[in-house]
Write a protein that holds these residues in place. Structure first.
Motif, PDB file in Angstrom:
ATOM      1  N   PRO A  67       0.784  -1.246   0.000  1.00 32.92           N
ATOM      2  CA  PRO A  67       0.000   0.000   0.000  1.00 32.92           C
ATOM      3  C   PRO A  67       0.811   1.289   0.000  1.00 32.92           C
ATOM      4  CG  PRO A  67       0.082  -0.904   2.206  1.00 32.92           C
ATOM      5  CD  PRO A  67       0.768  -1.904   1.324  1.00 32.92           C
ATOM      6  N   THR A  68       2.101   1.206   0.246  1.00 33.40           N
ATOM      7  CA  THR A  68       2.907   2.427   0.280  1.00 33.40           C
ATOM      8  C   THR A  68       3.407   2.754  -1.118  1.00 33.40           C
ATOM      9  OG1 THR A  68       3.617   1.916   2.531  1.00 33.40           O
ATOM     10  CG2 THR A  68       4.880   3.573   1.327  1.00 33.40           C
ATOM     11  N   THR A  69       3.011   3.905  -1.609  1.00 34.60           N
ATOM     12  CA  THR A  69       3.411   4.317  -2.947  1.00 34.60           C
ATOM     13  C   THR A  69       3.672   5.818  -2.934  1.00 34.60           C
ATOM     14  OG1 THR A  69       2.768   4.285  -5.286  1.00 34.60           O
ATOM     15  CG2 THR A  69       1.009   4.642  -3.690  1.00 34.60           C
ATOM     16  N   GLY A  70       3.857   6.409  -4.101  1.00 30.85           N
ATOM     17  CA  GLY A  70       4.088   7.849  -4.170  1.00 30.85           C
ATOM     18  C   GLY A  70       4.942   8.221  -5.355  1.00 30.85           C
ATOM     19  N   SER A  71       5.031   9.532  -5.576  1.00 31.46           N
ATOM     20  CA  SER A  71       5.867  10.035  -6.672  1.00 31.46           C
ATOM     21  C   SER A  71       6.143  11.512  -6.439  1.00 31.46           C
ATOM     22  CB  SER A  71       5.162   9.852  -8.025  1.00 31.46           C
ATOM     23  OG  SER A  71       3.991  10.635  -8.101  1.00 31.46           O
ATOM     24  N   ARG A  72       7.165  12.008  -7.092  1.00 32.34           N
ATOM     25  CA  ARG A  72       7.537  13.436  -7.046  1.00 32.34           C
ATOM     26  C   ARG A  72       7.754  13.938  -5.621  1.00 32.34           C
ATOM     27  NH1 ARG A  72       6.481  11.551 -11.505  1.00 32.34           N
ATOM     28  NH2 ARG A  72       6.135  12.763 -13.421  1.00 32.34           N
ATOM     29  N   GLY A  73       8.226  13.063  -4.735  1.00 32.16           N
ATOM     30  CA  GLY A  73       8.481  13.461  -3.360  1.00 32.16           C
ATOM     31  C   GLY A  73       7.289  13.327  -2.426  1.00 32.16           C
ATOM     32  N   TRP A  74       6.155  12.853  -2.945  1.00 33.64           N
ATOM     33  CA  TRP A  74       4.957  12.652  -2.113  1.00 33.64           C
ATOM     34  C   TRP A  74       4.833  11.186  -1.711  1.00 33.64           C
ATOM     35  CZ3 TRP A  74       1.858  16.546  -0.462  1.00 33.64           C
ATOM     36  CH2 TRP A  74       1.931  17.781  -1.136  1.00 33.64           C
ATOM     37  N   LEU A  75       4.439  10.958  -0.477  1.00 32.82           N
ATOM     38  CA  LEU A  75       4.044   9.621  -0.047  1.00 32.82           C
ATOM     39  C   LEU A  75       2.545   9.482  -0.274  1.00 32.82           C
ATOM     40  CD1 LEU A  75       5.981   9.263   3.328  1.00 32.82           C
ATOM     41  CD2 LEU A  75       6.593   8.274   1.106  1.00 32.82           C
ATOM     42  N   GLN A  76       2.145   8.375  -0.898  1.00 29.61           N
ATOM     43  CA  GLN A  76       0.735   8.126  -1.165  1.00 29.61           C
ATOM     44  C   GLN A  76       0.354   6.727  -0.711  1.00 29.61           C
ATOM     45  OE1 GLN A  76       1.329   9.599  -5.444  1.00 29.61           O
ATOM     46  NE2 GLN A  76      -0.841  10.078  -5.087  1.00 29.61           N
ATOM     47  N   LEU A 122       5.533  13.243   3.071  1.00 32.62           N
ATOM     48  CA  LEU A 122       6.565  13.643   2.116  1.00 32.62           C
ATOM     49  C   LEU A 122       7.763  12.724   2.294  1.00 32.62           C
ATOM     50  CD1 LEU A 122       6.364  17.504   2.682  1.00 32.62           C
ATOM     51  CD2 LEU A 122       5.402  16.217   0.748  1.00 32.62           C
ATOM     52  N   GLY A 123       8.378  12.343   1.166  1.00 30.83           N
ATOM     53  CA  GLY A 123       9.544  11.482   1.261  1.00 30.83           C
ATOM     54  C   GLY A 123       9.588  10.445   0.164  1.00 30.83           C
ATOM     55  N   ASP A 124      10.425   9.453   0.383  1.00 32.12           N
ATOM     56  CA  ASP A 124      10.665   8.391  -0.588  1.00 32.12           C
ATOM     57  C   ASP A 124       9.856   7.166  -0.191  1.00 32.12           C
ATOM     58  OD1 ASP A 124      11.608   6.476  -2.290  1.00 32.12           O
ATOM     59  OD2 ASP A 124      13.711   6.598  -1.649  1.00 32.12           O
ATOM     60  N   ALA A 125       9.016   6.687  -1.103  1.00 33.53           N
ATOM     61  CA  ALA A 125       8.145   5.552  -0.793  1.00 33.53           C
ATOM     62  C   ALA A 125       8.933   4.300  -0.438  1.00 33.53           C
ATOM     63  CB  ALA A 125       7.228   5.264  -1.988  1.00 33.53           C
ATOM     64  N   ILE A 147       3.324   2.878   5.180  1.00 35.21           N
ATOM     65  CA  ILE A 147       2.076   3.349   5.770  1.00 35.21           C
ATOM     66  C   ILE A 147       1.522   2.353   6.783  1.00 35.21           C
ATOM     67  CG2 ILE A 147       0.508   2.372   4.025  1.00 35.21           C
ATOM     68  CD1 ILE A 147      -1.034   5.076   4.234  1.00 35.21           C
ATOM     69  N   LEU A 148       1.869   1.073   6.636  1.00 33.42           N
ATOM     70  CA  LEU A 148       1.425   0.086   7.627  1.00 33.42           C
ATOM     71  C   LEU A 148       2.063   0.338   8.985  1.00 33.42           C
ATOM     72  CD1 LEU A 148       1.311  -3.274   5.618  1.00 33.42           C
ATOM     73  CD2 LEU A 148      -0.581  -1.778   6.282  1.00 33.42           C
ATOM     74  N   ALA A 149       3.242   0.969   8.981  1.00 33.83           N
ATOM     75  CA  ALA A 149       3.877   1.307  10.257  1.00 33.83           C
ATOM     76  C   ALA A 149       3.041   2.327  11.019  1.00 33.83           C
ATOM     77  CB  ALA A 149       5.288   1.846  10.010  1.00 33.83           C
ATOM     78  N   GLU A 150       2.397   3.234  10.289  1.00 31.43           N
ATOM     79  CA  GLU A 150       1.506   4.203  10.939  1.00 31.43           C
ATOM     80  C   GLU A 150       0.316   3.495  11.584  1.00 31.43           C
ATOM     81  OE1 GLU A 150       2.183   7.500  10.995  1.00 31.43           O
ATOM     82  OE2 GLU A 150       4.036   7.157   9.859  1.00 31.43           O
ATOM     83  N   LEU A 151      -0.234   2.527  10.857  1.00 30.80           N
ATOM     84  CA  LEU A 151      -1.372   1.776  11.379  1.00 30.80           C
ATOM     85  C   LEU A 151      -0.946   0.911  12.554  1.00 30.80           C
ATOM     86  CD1 LEU A 151      -4.355   1.641  10.603  1.00 30.80           C
ATOM     87  CD2 LEU A 151      -3.826  -0.299   9.137  1.00 30.80           C
TER      88      LEU A 151
END
Length: 428
Positions: free
Chosen positions: A98-107, A179-182, A187-191
């Motif tokens: 589930p952890t993804t992202g681009s251009r410096g964004w975590l999604q 913000l950062g490198d995916a 994101i599971l660490a947040e959960l």
């Protein structure tokens, strides 16, 4: 309209219930927690169950919960009065990896769950919630605070946005959460942190996105209540309040049952959905404890009722042409009786008469709902349960606006009135 203090007290308690229930798993556990707090006993499906007479019990299966009260002098032919509702809501569910992202964004990589109004999820703070299956065999609930957001593209970069916004279900629905490198984030660490466990111990997860804002009362005379997940936690909560009252005044007329199923928004076909065996599994064991054989149980079912409670559409002042030209239920004018010629709802004439009687007993006015012929309605758990068990079923609910939005709109008095009719229904 009922006493303002009682109706608004009910709405405030519903806001607490929704806040504690960001996922179907949390909703089932919150039902159990509240019932245990007032003396109900939680039963394990894998264990022998005690003699039910005089008991108060609740069983949780994944994101569903079934609770009931057996009167002390209940017999093998005592009918059940089941109020059925559902714990899930349309939205988004975390995908694998589930952890993804681009251009410096975590999604967050999410999959559309059910049929949400996609644009309603834009530009609001969102949270993650669900369950984590751990390496040691435990399953724990987890819920973050505000963590994610689906930012809309500025109108300067899309001059046609107000001419009709269409979100791509893949590229337009992946929320940002940092913000950062995916590759160096999870994101599971947040959960996991929200549940006090190590992300490295997670072996499986079921996590959804939920609105982080609390339910609120507003409008002239505080007539409105806005919240996420009113479809269908409004009904789960009404049934829960009514069952707690029934436990204090249960007699031998009926066995009151609250059945809160999962996966209604997907068609109910799961082990914890209304099309699955959960309710039948529970009722078979309840009647066995009362000495019923298969034939006696069917006799009890023949005099039983199922009140399938889910939200319906209030007439919309800006789009009245989308509704039936005559039957137009309105927020604040009472719960609704849902009718459909093609059995998308299970209501028939006998059920309509019974509903009128329960409303009269409760001192509550009711409205009817039927769809515009050119705008077919959805369905509910009502026809499913009627088909599975043969119990006469009535489809009811409350009128709302913004159905399947991240934040829906109900009438304060309707929420309270639904719980009052549920009390009359459980009283038999």
């Amino acid at each position: 309209m009922p006493a303002v203090s009682a109706a608004h007290t009910h709405a405030a308690d519903l806001a607490d219930f929704v806040a504690a229930s960001p996922s179907s798993y949390h909703a089932a556990e919150e039902v159990a927690r509240r019932l245990e707090e007032v003396g109900f006993t939680r039963l394990d499906e894998t264990a022998e169950w005690p003699e039910q007479a005089g008991g108060r019990f609740v069983v949780v299966r994944d994101g569903a919960a079934i609770a009931w009260v057996v009167p002390a002098d209940a017999a093998a032919t005592t009918p059940v009065h089941v109020l059925g509702a559902h714990t899930d809501s349309p939205g988004f569910k975390l995908k694998p990896q589930p952890t993804t992202g681009s251009r410096g964004w975590l999604q967050a990589a999410v999959e559309v769950y059910g049929g949400p109004l996609l644009n309603s999820w834009l530009d609001r703070e969102l949270r993650l919630a669900g369950r984590l299956a751990l390496a040691d065999g435990r399953v724990v609930l987890a819920a973050t605070g505000p963590l994610l957001r689906l930012p809309q593209l500025a109108i300067h970069l899309d001059r046609g946005a107000n001419d009709g916004l269409a979100l791509d279900k893949q590229t337009g629905t992946q929320p940002v959460w940092g913000l950062g490198d995916a590759e160096s984030a999870d994101i599971l660490a947040e959960l996991a942190a929200s549940a006090g466990v190590d992300a490295a111990d997670i072996r499986g997860f079921d996590a959804v996105v939920a609105d982080a804002a609390r339910g609120a009362v507003f409008g002239k005379d505080d007539a409105f209540f806005a919240s996420g997940r009113l479809d269908d936690l409004a009904s789960v909560h009404a049934g829960l309040v009514a069952l707690i009252d029934a436990a204090d005044s249960a007699d031998s007329a009926v066995i009151p049952v609250l059945a809160a199923f999962d996966h209604e928004e997907l068609g109910s076909e799961s082990r914890s959905g209304a099309a699955g065996p959960f309710l039948e599994d529970v009722l078979v064991r309840v009647y066995a404890s009362l000495g019923a054989d298969a034939t006696t149980q069917r006799r009890a079912f023949a005099s039983s009722w199922h009140l399938s409670s889910d939200v319906g559409h209030s007439v919309h002042p800006n789009y009245a042409h989308r509704h039936d030209p005559v039957v137009q239920p309105l927020l604040g004018s009472g719960p609704i009786l849902k009718i459909n010629a093609n059995q998308r709802y299970a209501t028939d004439a006998v059920g309509a008469a019974a509903w009128a009687g329960w409303c009269e007993t409760a001192g509550v006015r009711s409205q009817e709902f039927v769809s515009n012929n050119a705008v077919p309605c959805g369905s509910t758990i009502g026809p499913i349960t009627a088909t599975r068990l043969g119990i006469r079923t009535v489809d009811v609910g409350i009128p709302i606006l913004s159905m399947h939005s991240a934040r829906e709109l109900a009438g304060v008095s309707d929420l309270y009135d639904l719980s009052r009719v549920a009390r009359a229904f459980f009283a038999g």
